[in-house]
Motif scaffolding. Structure first.
Motif, short mmCIF file in Angstrom:
data_model
loop_
_atom_site.label_atom_id
_atom_site.label_comp_id
_atom_site.label_asym_id
_atom_site.label_seq_id
_atom_site.Cartn_x
_atom_site.Cartn_y
_atom_site.Cartn_z
N ALA A 1 103.37 52.18 72.42
CA ALA A 1 102.43 50.97 73.13
C ALA A 1 101.05 51.87 72.76
O ALA A 1 101.29 52.52 71.47
CB ALA A 1 102.68 52.46 74.15
N TYR A 2 100.62 50.53 73.19
CA TYR A 2 99.22 50.58 72.40
C TYR A 2 98.29 50.09 73.52
O TYR A 2 98.81 49.89 74.59
CB TYR A 2 99.22 49.25 71.74
N CYS A 3 96.95 50.80 73.40
CA CYS A 3 96.15 50.75 74.77
C CYS A 3 94.98 50.04 73.95
O CYS A 3 94.07 51.18 72.81
CB CYS A 3 95.69 51.94 75.41
N VAL A 4 94.27 49.58 74.59
CA VAL A 4 92.91 48.51 73.70
C VAL A 4 91.68 48.68 74.62
O VAL A 4 92.44 49.40 76.37
CB VAL A 4 93.23 47.20 73.32
N MET B 1 102.44 55.83 80.01
CA MET B 1 103.78 56.52 79.61
C MET B 1 105.11 55.99 80.47
O MET B 1 105.78 56.16 80.28
CB MET B 1 103.23 57.85 80.23
N ALA B 2 104.88 55.72 81.93
CA ALA B 2 105.99 55.00 82.35
C ALA B 2 107.26 53.74 81.89
O ALA B 2 107.60 53.93 81.53
CB ALA B 2 105.67 54.85 84.23
N CYS B 3 106.03 53.30 81.08
CA CYS B 3 106.54 52.97 80.05
C CYS B 3 107.41 52.97 79.72
O CYS B 3 108.27 52.49 78.77
CB CYS B 3 105.74 51.19 79.76
N LEU B 4 106.34 53.84 78.51
CA LEU B 4 106.68 54.06 77.51
C LEU B 4 108.22 55.01 77.73
O LEU B 4 109.30 55.66 76.99
CB LEU B 4 106.73 55.47 76.61
N GLN B 5 108.36 55.71 78.91
CA GLN B 5 109.16 56.42 78.90
C GLN B 5 110.97 55.49 79.45
O GLN B 5 111.89 56.14 79.17
CB GLN B 5 109.14 57.54 80.35
N ARG B 6 110.41 54.17 80.02
CA ARG B 6 111.66 53.63 80.18
C ARG B 6 111.69 53.01 78.43
O ARG B 6 113.58 52.78 78.49
CB ARG B 6 111.26 51.75 80.84
N GLY B 7 111.05 52.88 77.65
CA GLY B 7 111.60 51.97 76.69
C GLY B 7 110.32 50.83 76.27
O GLY B 7 110.60 49.66 77.46
N CYS B 8 110.02 50.34 75.37
CA CYS B 8 109.24 49.64 75.52
C CYS B 8 109.94 48.09 74.24
O CYS B 8 110.05 46.86 74.54
CB CYS B 8 108.25 49.73 75.05
N GLY C 1 104.45 42.60 71.16
CA GLY C 1 104.96 41.56 72.75
C GLY C 1 103.62 42.36 73.94
O GLY C 1 102.88 43.13 74.13
N GLU C 2 103.88 41.58 75.27
CA GLU C 2 102.46 41.61 76.48
C GLU C 2 102.85 43.16 77.21
O GLU C 2 102.04 43.58 77.40
CB GLU C 2 102.51 40.71 78.08
N GLY C 3 104.50 43.47 77.32
CA GLY C 3 104.22 44.72 78.03
C GLY C 3 104.37 46.10 76.66
O GLY C 3 104.27 47.28 77.54
N ARG C 4 103.88 45.48 75.47
CA ARG C 4 103.61 46.68 74.71
C ARG C 4 102.10 47.51 74.36
O ARG C 4 101.76 48.43 74.38
CB ARG C 4 103.63 46.63 73.44
N VAL C 5 100.76 46.91 75.16
CA VAL C 5 99.93 46.74 75.04
C VAL C 5 98.84 46.52 76.31
O VAL C 5 98.75 45.49 76.33
CB VAL C 5 99.22 45.48 73.77
N GLU C 6 98.12 47.60 76.95
CA GLU C 6 97.53 47.54 77.41
C GLU C 6 95.99 48.01 77.38
O GLU C 6 95.78 48.11 76.39
CB GLU C 6 98.31 48.49 79.03
N VAL C 7 95.55 47.01 78.60
CA VAL C 7 94.07 47.98 78.95
C VAL C 7 93.63 48.96 79.43
O VAL C 7 94.14 49.32 80.52
CB VAL C 7 93.48 46.69 79.35
N LEU C 8 92.90 50.10 78.49
CA LEU C 8 92.76 51.57 79.03
C LEU C 8 91.24 51.61 79.29
O LEU C 8 90.94 51.87 78.39
CB LEU C 8 93.31 52.29 78.24
N ASN C 9 90.68 50.76 80.21
CA ASN C 9 89.31 50.94 80.33
C ASN C 9 88.91 52.75 80.45
O ASN C 9 89.22 53.18 80.50
CB ASN C 9 88.59 50.23 81.58
N ASN C 10 87.90 52.58 79.29
CA ASN C 10 87.15 53.76 79.22
C ASN C 10 86.64 54.85 81.02
O ASN C 10 85.77 53.40 81.25
CB ASN C 10 85.71 53.67 78.30
#
Length: 524
Positions: free
Chosen positions: A173-176, A486-493, A191-200
């Protein structure tokens, strides 16, 4: 990756912990994790260079309870430093074995900052190999893209890896750090579900209470002999950055010289890397000659009771930023936190927070113009044509012709955006303001709107917006978003059917004139 339960360990990797943006993020994010994510029984911070690591540890642990502090483990691993610093670097295969031996477990999430920047291709290759193991969960946090004006890095990355550098496996997974970067990755095929914005996370504690006039007196007494352009009664326009090219320092200096509001432009730090030192030296020269009204580099001096970084914020009358490229934008949010009016060049990374700023105390400009004569136009065109030619080895097919067409449009009028000049020509424009009355008068006409905005912001009151900022940029939101990832990764991307070359698509996105400015260097 599919799995049951919750991650019990988090291992955070970065090449170094030297002072800078990513290190600040690591400090603030690890504090948020230790205080809010109890299910993580161990949090490793792994770094390649020892410098500043003890100071970072102190900052992370400051004020934490013992049960929180005991979960942190700092680990020096020289093999992940910038490659030029690594003696006898291991092969990617042996490095991966080392990483798995030191930080094992399907319940141990590896979170890697700027994994693909081209600074250590064997480390990147080891991670790409790790991605092929479904039992190895990986979260890649991207702050910067090698495709964005980092041509030498991009070349090193391509030569040092033999797999797609943006793997789309079930366990990755990716975070930006901003919406623009997420949109660019999705547009490129992620894929939209693979990358999320993780605000500093943004520090929102109380600001210091100090007497601005007392601090200005101390600044003037100590630094006026070295910086003859400084005036005691001038407004303090603060730019808290290192003097590196993308910070575009001379553009703000140009406006401050044009402005009749009597401003002192304060740039806090020198540039220190070999690539940035010539630019930093040129900026220092301009300040010490009195060519720029204000003072430079004072944040690098030993702090005193009055002259220190928090007090520079407290004493400032306005925050300015002519930067042409940012990742997250701490400076802008810090201006709001310190309740200082903000005058800044608009950047597309601002879309996630620009709604927090109201016109009464902020101005986001699009350009600063200078007059451009026929001789200057020919010289400028020649410099850009040479740079485009130098970059053929990394340029996507067909991009050269598009860029040359855009270049002619940019210089079609008898004016050009200041930020497209080379640093040397920017310096020359500051000299011309003092010596060429016609040039100055034309520049005043071209930049009326910006100068009026400086007048409007002078003395503007800024309300307390910390509560609003905390909703999106506080530590609670950071921890909640990371939990969701993390929950998304646990489910599998999942594995995606889109077979587009993400790196190639990103190269097309970033190979535009704004990212080819001469400020970025020659592009070799």
């Amino acid at each position: 990756m599919t799995g049951s339960g919750t991650f019990r360990q988090l291992t955070i990797f970065h090449y170094h912990l030297l002072p800078g943006g990513v290190t600040d993020v690591i400090v603030l994010s690890v504090r948020a994790i230790l205080q809010r994510m109890d299910h993580l029984k161990r949090v490793f911070v792994v770094y390649g260079r020892r410098d500043n690591a003890d100071r970072v540890r102190e900052k992370i642990l400051s004020g934490l309870e013992k049960k929180e502090a005991d979960r942190l483990k700092m680990v020096h691993l020289r093999e992940i430093d910038y490659l030029e610093k690594v003696e006898n670097p291991p092969t990617p295969q042996s490095l991966l074995k080392l990483l798995e031996r030191r930080f094992p477990g399907e319940d141990n999430l590896w979170m890697v900052h700027n994994y693909h920047l081209g600074k250590n291709p064997p480390f990147t290759q080891a991670l790409l190999l790790a991605a092929e193991n479904p039992a190895r969960p990986l979260l890649f946090q991207i702050h910067d893209f090698p495709e964005c004006s980092r041509y030498a890095n991009l070349k090193a990355l391509k030569e040092g890896t033999d797999r797609p550098v943006y793997p789309r496996k079930e366990n990755t997974a990716y975070c930006v750090i901003n919406t623009r970067d997420r949109n660019n990755l999705i547009k490129a095929g992620m894929g939209e579900g693979r990358v999320e914005v993780l605000n500093n996370p943004v520090p929102l504690g109380p600001t210091v209470r100090a007497d601005p006039e007392e601090i200005k007196d101390a600044l003037f007494e100590k630094y006026a002999p070295s910086f003859p352009g400084m005036t005691r009664k001038g407004k303090l326009l603060f730019y808290p950055v290192r003097s590196i090219r993308r910070k575009n320092i001379f553009e703000a200096a140009f406006l401050v010289k044009l402005w009749e509001g009597d401003g002192n432009f304060l740039v806090s730090l020198p540039g220190i890397s070999p690539a940035e030192k010539p630019y930093s030296d040129l900026a220092e020269r301009a300040f010490r000659e009195g060519l720029i009204p204000g003072l430079w580099g004072v944040g690098a001096d030993e702090e005193t009771e009055l002259l220190n970084y928090p007090n520079f914020w407290a004493a400032s009358d306005m925050v300015v930023s002519p930067s042409i490229q940012e990742g997250f934008g701490y400076l802008y949010l810090n201006a709001l936190h310190w309740r200082k009016p903000l005058f800044a060049r608009y950047l597309d990374i601002m879309e996630g927070f620009i709604s927090l700023f109201e016109e009464d105390y902020s101005h986001f400009y699009r350009t600063v113009y200078i007059p451009l004569g026929g001789k200057e136009k020919s010289e400028l065109l020649g410099l850009y044509e040479a740079k485009i030619e130098n970059l053929k080895y990394v340029m996507p097919p067909g991009r050269r012709e598009i860029l040359l067409s855009e270049l002619k449009g940019m210089t079609g009028e008898n004016r050009v955006c200041f930020s497209y000049l080379s640093p040397e020509r920017q310096y020359d424009c500051l000299v011309r303001l003092d010596r060429d009355r016609g040039f100055r008068e034309e520049a005043l006409l071209l930049n009326r709107e910006n100068l009026r905005a400086l007048d409007r912001l002078n003395g503007a009151n800024v309300p307390d917006r910390d509560r609003d900022m905390g909703i999106t940029f506080g530590a609670d939101n950071y921890a909640a978003t990371l939990e969701s990832i993390m929950a998304c990764l646990q489910r599998g991307c999942g594995e995606e059917k889109d077979v587009r070359n993400i790196q190639g698509e990103l190269e097309k996105e970033f190979f535009t004139l704004p990212y080819l400015r001469l400020l970025y260097g020659e592009g070799k």
